[in-house]
Design a protein around this motif. Structure first.
Motif, PDB file in Angstrom:
ATOM      1  N   ASN A 229       0.796  -1.227   0.000  1.00 22.69           N
ATOM      2  CA  ASN A 229       0.000   0.000   0.000  1.00 22.69           C
ATOM      3  C   ASN A 229       0.827   1.276   0.000  1.00 22.69           C
ATOM      4  O   ASN A 229       0.339   2.324  -0.443  1.00 22.69           O
ATOM      5  CB  ASN A 229      -0.936   0.015   1.220  1.00 22.69           C
ATOM      6  CG  ASN A 229      -1.976  -1.082   1.168  1.00 22.69           C
ATOM      7  OD1 ASN A 229      -2.524  -1.380   0.109  1.00 22.69           O
ATOM      8  ND2 ASN A 229      -2.245  -1.696   2.306  1.00 22.69           N
ATOM      9  N   ILE A 295      -1.253   3.248  -9.723  1.00 20.73           N
ATOM     10  CA  ILE A 295      -2.522   2.740  -9.196  1.00 20.73           C
ATOM     11  C   ILE A 295      -2.571   1.223  -9.375  1.00 20.73           C
ATOM     12  O   ILE A 295      -2.154   0.678 -10.400  1.00 20.73           O
ATOM     13  CB  ILE A 295      -3.720   3.429  -9.896  1.00 20.73           C
ATOM     14  CG1 ILE A 295      -5.022   3.078  -9.191  1.00 20.73           C
ATOM     15  CG2 ILE A 295      -3.772   3.106 -11.387  1.00 20.73           C
ATOM     16  CD1 ILE A 295      -6.171   3.993  -9.549  1.00 20.73           C
ATOM     17  N   HIS A 299      -7.875  -0.965  -8.115  1.00 24.04           N
ATOM     18  CA  HIS A 299      -8.360   0.406  -7.906  1.00 24.04           C
ATOM     19  C   HIS A 299      -8.675   1.119  -9.214  1.00 24.04           C
ATOM     20  O   HIS A 299      -8.916   2.327  -9.219  1.00 24.04           O
ATOM     21  CB  HIS A 299      -7.348   1.197  -7.072  1.00 24.04           C
ATOM     22  CG  HIS A 299      -7.133   0.617  -5.716  1.00 24.04           C
ATOM     23  ND1 HIS A 299      -5.887   0.497  -5.122  1.00 24.04           N
ATOM     24  CD2 HIS A 299      -8.012   0.066  -4.839  1.00 24.04           C
ATOM     25  CE1 HIS A 299      -6.009  -0.073  -3.944  1.00 24.04           C
ATOM     26  NE2 HIS A 299      -7.276  -0.345  -3.746  1.00 24.04           N
ATOM     27  N   ASN A 362      -9.706   5.133  -8.637  1.00 24.05           N
ATOM     28  CA  ASN A 362      -9.948   5.392  -7.216  1.00 24.05           C
ATOM     29  C   ASN A 362      -8.755   6.173  -6.673  1.00 24.05           C
ATOM     30  O   ASN A 362      -7.743   5.602  -6.280  1.00 24.05           O
ATOM     31  CB  ASN A 362     -10.120   4.070  -6.462  1.00 24.05           C
ATOM     32  CG  ASN A 362     -10.402   4.268  -4.989  1.00 24.05           C
ATOM     33  OD1 ASN A 362     -10.292   5.374  -4.450  1.00 24.05           O
ATOM     34  ND2 ASN A 362     -10.767   3.195  -4.308  1.00 24.05           N
ATOM     35  N   ASN A 365      -6.638   5.636  -3.381  1.00 21.53           N
ATOM     36  CA  ASN A 365      -5.626   4.579  -3.292  1.00 21.53           C
ATOM     37  C   ASN A 365      -4.573   4.709  -4.387  1.00 21.53           C
ATOM     38  O   ASN A 365      -3.913   3.727  -4.740  1.00 21.53           O
ATOM     39  CB  ASN A 365      -6.297   3.209  -3.380  1.00 21.53           C
ATOM     40  CG  ASN A 365      -7.167   2.914  -2.180  1.00 21.53           C
ATOM     41  OD1 ASN A 365      -6.674   2.625  -1.101  1.00 21.53           O
ATOM     42  ND2 ASN A 365      -8.480   3.012  -2.367  1.00 21.53           N
TER      43      ASN A 365
END
Length: 380
Positions: A229, A295, A299, A362, A365
């Motif tokens: 992440n 990304i 996402h 998105n 994220n």
């Protein structure tokens, strides 16, 4: 305490007339905690196996120190380091039974027969080898041979276990079951383990922490989800994950009060979109500079509402190159003109090659990277 500490550890191989010198490991610092499962991961030639072999005493250290517990072990022989190593090729004696293969190291160290039998039988029970103790390695499957190699390490009861790509010779199904067994062993034995692999799935599923290496240098050390992440740089972002993070090269433009990411158009790039508030804060210092938008496949969101798709500038219609049904999900390969992106849609989302998919990003994220420094932009 079975901590393992690497301090400014280096390994350089001397050159010859026909081959230049090679710096395999370049002054790395790393502390593996007591009872931790540490995974060293990276592409071929990154220095991970060389590092493991130096810890084992199978490679001479060029510079720096290796400490196990409180003791520097640079000048100690492998047998005196209280470690056990499991190799990729099993390294079993073909003329010996499973029992004798597992017991061999203990016999060399002059353990009593009763102690040897107890340790071997305990390890065999742990690994499901009780009915195979009289067999020779040739009569075993690849997975069974690997369990024998694990058992040989377990009976030693070392301070540190070292694994050098132990699952590489197994088929896909056997790799899954054996990595589960190794993870369970770590919990049962409560021991320090250092595991080398090039497989990101093994690294993500097994490690308490993962050390990502490239060209003999540590890129990032973190827990699996932190690496996934919050990758520290472009290399980690592109290496960790299957499929890896999508990385789109472009730059930041200011349009009125908004900041936009614009894909490089030199090779046919077409993407342009407004950044959300959190990405705008990061992008202020990047206006006009080469920037990479990152990304993950999951996402990139599929848009099925055609009304929304026709009215929102944040919806992108991209050409589908190929669909890969994976059972529980489908990987869709999309073309932006310059970049190929991978999106992870539901299992029911199937597209023919040459059709169009409507997607949105998105941004909560997503990441921005400075293309020059290769580092992820953060608020810190």
């Amino acid at each position: 305490m079975a901590t393992v500490t690497l301090n400014a550890l280096s390994k350089e191989y001397s050159g010859t007339k026909n081959s230049p010198s090679f710096h395999a490991v370049k002054g790395i610092d790393l502390e593996i905690k007591d009872k931790e499962f540490m995974v060293l991961v990276g592409p071929s030639g990154c220095g991970k196996s060389t590092t493991l072999r130096m810890i084992a005493g199978l490679e001479e250290v060029t510079d720096g120190t290796i400490s196990i517990g409180q003791n520097v072990v640079n000048n100690k022989l492998p047998k005196d380091r209280d470690i056990a190593m499991v190799f990729q090729n099993y390294a079993l004696y073909p003329h010996m039974s499973v029992f004798d293969n597992m017991a061999f190291g203990l016999k060399i160290r002059k353990h009593k027969k009763a102690d040897i039998a107890q340790r071997v039988n305990e390890a065999a029970a742990m690994l499901g080898l009780e009915d195979l103790l009289d067999r020779k390695p040739m009569a075993l499957s690849g997975g069974q041979r690997q369990r024998v190699a694990l058992g040989r390490a377990i009976v030693r009861k070392p301070k540190v276990f070292l694994f050098d790509e132990p699952l590489s010779n197994l088929d896909a199904k056997m790799r899954v079951s054996t990595r589960t067994e190794i993870a369970k062993l770590h919990e049962r034995l409560d021991a320090t383990m250092i595991y080398v692999t090039h497989d990101q799935i093994e690294a993500m599923t097994m490690g308490d922490r993962i050390c990502v290496m490239k060209d003999g240098v540590i890129q990032q050390v973190a827990k699996p989800l932190t690496l996934y992440n919050s990758p520290i740089n472009l290399f980690v972002a592109g290496f960790i994950g299957t499929p890896p993070m999508n990385l789109i090269h472009g730059h930041i433009e200011e349009k009125g009060t908004d900041l936009r990411f614009v894909e490089d158009t030199a090779n046919g790039g077409t993407l342009s979109f407004k950044l959300n508030d959190s990405l705008e804060k990061l992008a202020r210092s990047q206006i006009g500079k080469p920037t990479v938008f990152g990304i993950r496949p999951e996402h990139i969101m599929e848009v099925t509402d055609t009304t929304e798709a026709s009215t929102s500038e944040q919806i992108h219609s991209l050409n589908v190159e190929i669909s890969e049904p994976m059972g529980s999900e489908t990987n869709i390969f999309l073309n932006t003109g310059r970049h190929q992106l991978v999106a992870r849609f539901s299992s029911t989302s199937l597209y023919e090659s040459g059709t169009t998919a409507r997607v949105r990003f998105n941004f909560d994220n997503a990441h921005l990277f400075d293309e020059v420094s290769q580092k992820r932009l953060t608020t810190a």
